[in-house]
Design a protein around this motif. Sequence first.
Motif, PDB file in Angstrom:
ATOM      1  N   THR A  23       0.815  -1.222   0.000  1.00  0.00           N
ATOM      2  CA  THR A  23       0.000   0.000   0.000  1.00  0.00           C
ATOM      3  C   THR A  23       0.845   1.266   0.000  1.00  0.00           C
ATOM      4  N   GLU A  24       2.129   1.155   0.254  1.00  0.00           N
ATOM      5  CA  GLU A  24       2.998   2.329   0.323  1.00  0.00           C
ATOM      6  C   GLU A  24       3.441   2.761  -1.075  1.00  0.00           C
ATOM      7  N   ALA A  25       3.420   4.068  -1.316  1.00  0.00           N
ATOM      8  CA  ALA A  25       3.868   4.582  -2.615  1.00  0.00           C
ATOM      9  C   ALA A  25       5.342   4.233  -2.806  1.00  0.00           C
ATOM     10  N   VAL A  26       5.692   3.765  -3.995  1.00  0.00           N
ATOM     11  CA  VAL A  26       7.055   3.343  -4.261  1.00  0.00           C
ATOM     12  C   VAL A  26       7.914   4.500  -4.727  1.00  0.00           C
ATOM     13  N   SER A  27       7.391   5.289  -5.640  1.00  0.00           N
ATOM     14  CA  SER A  27       8.223   6.329  -6.213  1.00  0.00           C
ATOM     15  C   SER A  27       7.359   7.452  -6.748  1.00  0.00           C
ATOM     16  N   GLN A  28       7.840   8.645  -6.633  1.00  0.00           N
ATOM     17  CA  GLN A  28       7.164   9.787  -7.231  1.00  0.00           C
ATOM     18  C   GLN A  28       7.692  10.048  -8.630  1.00  0.00           C
ATOM     19  N   ARG A  29       8.814   9.428  -8.962  1.00  0.00           N
ATOM     20  CA  ARG A  29       9.431   9.682 -10.265  1.00  0.00           C
ATOM     21  C   ARG A  29       9.373   8.433 -11.128  1.00  0.00           C
ATOM     22  N   GLY A  30       8.875   8.597 -12.326  1.00  0.00           N
ATOM     23  CA  GLY A  30       8.894   7.518 -13.294  1.00  0.00           C
ATOM     24  C   GLY A  30       9.914   7.852 -14.358  1.00  0.00           C
ATOM     25  N   ARG A  31      10.135   6.908 -15.230  1.00  0.00           N
ATOM     26  CA  ARG A  31      11.004   7.187 -16.357  1.00  0.00           C
ATOM     27  C   ARG A  31      10.446   6.485 -17.582  1.00  0.00           C
ATOM     28  N   SER A  32      10.798   7.003 -18.727  1.00  0.00           N
ATOM     29  CA  SER A  32      10.338   6.431 -19.984  1.00  0.00           C
ATOM     30  C   SER A  32      11.436   5.573 -20.582  1.00  0.00           C
ATOM     31  N   ALA A  33      11.022   4.553 -21.312  1.00  0.00           N
ATOM     32  CA  ALA A  33      11.983   3.681 -21.993  1.00  0.00           C
ATOM     33  C   ALA A  33      11.399   3.279 -23.341  1.00  0.00           C
ATOM     34  N   VAL A  34      12.288   2.919 -24.252  1.00  0.00           N
ATOM     35  CA  VAL A  34      11.887   2.460 -25.576  1.00  0.00           C
ATOM     36  C   VAL A  34      12.689   1.207 -25.896  1.00  0.00           C
ATOM     37  N   ALA A  35      12.019   0.196 -26.425  1.00  0.00           N
ATOM     38  CA  ALA A  35      12.695  -1.035 -26.848  1.00  0.00           C
ATOM     39  C   ALA A  35      12.262  -1.353 -28.279  1.00  0.00           C
ATOM     40  N   ARG A  36      13.232  -1.694 -29.095  1.00  0.00           N
ATOM     41  CA  ARG A  36      12.926  -2.116 -30.456  1.00  0.00           C
ATOM     42  C   ARG A  36      13.161  -3.618 -30.537  1.00  0.00           C
ATOM     43  N   LEU A  37      12.180  -4.347 -31.059  1.00  0.00           N
ATOM     44  CA  LEU A  37      12.246  -5.807 -31.101  1.00  0.00           C
ATOM     45  C   LEU A  37      12.091  -6.297 -32.533  1.00  0.00           C
ATOM     46  N   ARG A  38      12.874  -7.308 -32.859  1.00  0.00           N
ATOM     47  CA  ARG A  38      12.795  -7.967 -34.167  1.00  0.00           C
ATOM     48  C   ARG A  38      12.924  -9.467 -33.956  1.00  0.00           C
ATOM     49  N   ALA A  39      12.369 -10.213 -34.894  1.00  0.00           N
ATOM     50  CA  ALA A  39      12.505 -11.670 -34.854  1.00  0.00           C
ATOM     51  C   ALA A  39      12.662 -12.173 -36.282  1.00  0.00           C
ATOM     52  N   ALA A  40      13.420 -13.241 -36.432  1.00  0.00           N
ATOM     53  CA  ALA A  40      13.590 -13.876 -37.737  1.00  0.00           C
ATOM     54  C   ALA A  40      12.354 -14.703 -38.055  1.00  0.00           C
ATOM     55  N   GLY A  41      12.171 -14.990 -39.314  1.00  0.00           N
ATOM     56  CA  GLY A  41      11.084 -15.875 -39.721  1.00  0.00           C
ATOM     57  C   GLY A  41       9.990 -15.144 -40.459  1.00  0.00           C
ATOM     58  N   GLY A  42       9.077 -15.934 -40.984  1.00  0.00           N
ATOM     59  CA  GLY A  42       7.964 -15.391 -41.752  1.00  0.00           C
ATOM     60  C   GLY A  42       6.692 -15.354 -40.941  1.00  0.00           C
ATOM     61  N   PRO A  43       5.660 -14.696 -41.493  1.00  0.00           N
ATOM     62  CA  PRO A  43       4.401 -14.548 -40.756  1.00  0.00           C
ATOM     63  C   PRO A  43       3.675 -15.880 -40.595  1.00  0.00           C
ATOM     64  N   PRO A  44       2.806 -15.947 -39.581  1.00  0.00           N
ATOM     65  CA  PRO A  44       2.025 -17.172 -39.393  1.00  0.00           C
ATOM     66  C   PRO A  44       1.027 -17.322 -40.539  1.00  0.00           C
ATOM     67  N   ASP A  45       0.806 -18.562 -40.949  1.00  0.00           N
ATOM     68  CA  ASP A  45      -0.229 -18.790 -41.955  1.00  0.00           C
ATOM     69  C   ASP A  45      -1.507 -19.186 -41.255  1.00  0.00           C
ATOM     70  N   GLY A  46      -2.565 -19.370 -41.999  1.00  0.00           N
ATOM     71  CA  GLY A  46      -3.854 -19.707 -41.389  1.00  0.00           C
ATOM     72  C   GLY A  46      -3.832 -21.009 -40.621  1.00  0.00           C
TER      73      GLY A  46
END
Length: 173
Positions: A147-170
């Motif tokens: 119940t106790e507040a953890v932090s008054q300050r947040g921070r922003s982050a950015v992540a770029r993700l990639r994966a090998a392979g082709g799209p799923p088929d039906g």
Amino acid sequence: GRAWLAWDEAGESWGREGILHAERRIRLAVLEGSGWRGIALPADLLGPDGILAELPQVAVDGKGLVWLLWRVLSGWGDVEASGGRRVAWRIHAAALRADGWTASVPLPHSDGPNHDTLVVLPWGEGIVAAYESDARAERIPAVRQWTEAVSQRGRSAVARLRAAGGPPDGAGA
């Protein structure tokens, strides 16, 4: 040409008794033709300890891979000795390819409460995720009551993700 939808699902009275998040489950479906079809989720969606997962988001990258991002509840520290409850929600991601799901990966510096902002967009042959966090697992050395507040300050982050392979088929999705 397909629409993808991810959501949390729970019983009618979820959270009224027991652990608030314990009854929620992530679901994923694709709209093909005239109907929705459920998609099997990554085997490691709940993480190595079978911990809770919720608040999914789905995005499709430029190669057609389907990305699922979700928050996983994790604890740390000596909770029993302190009588406190020390938890963080970390964002995880996995991609659905023609040969199935990739292993899930946690996004860096994504530990915080489960209500922080998460935005996911296609970016070339991958996705970019932008999120905010209070970095509680890194910045808060002492166990605190939930119940106790953890932090008054947040921070922003950015992540770029990639994966090998082709799209799923039906048939494979």
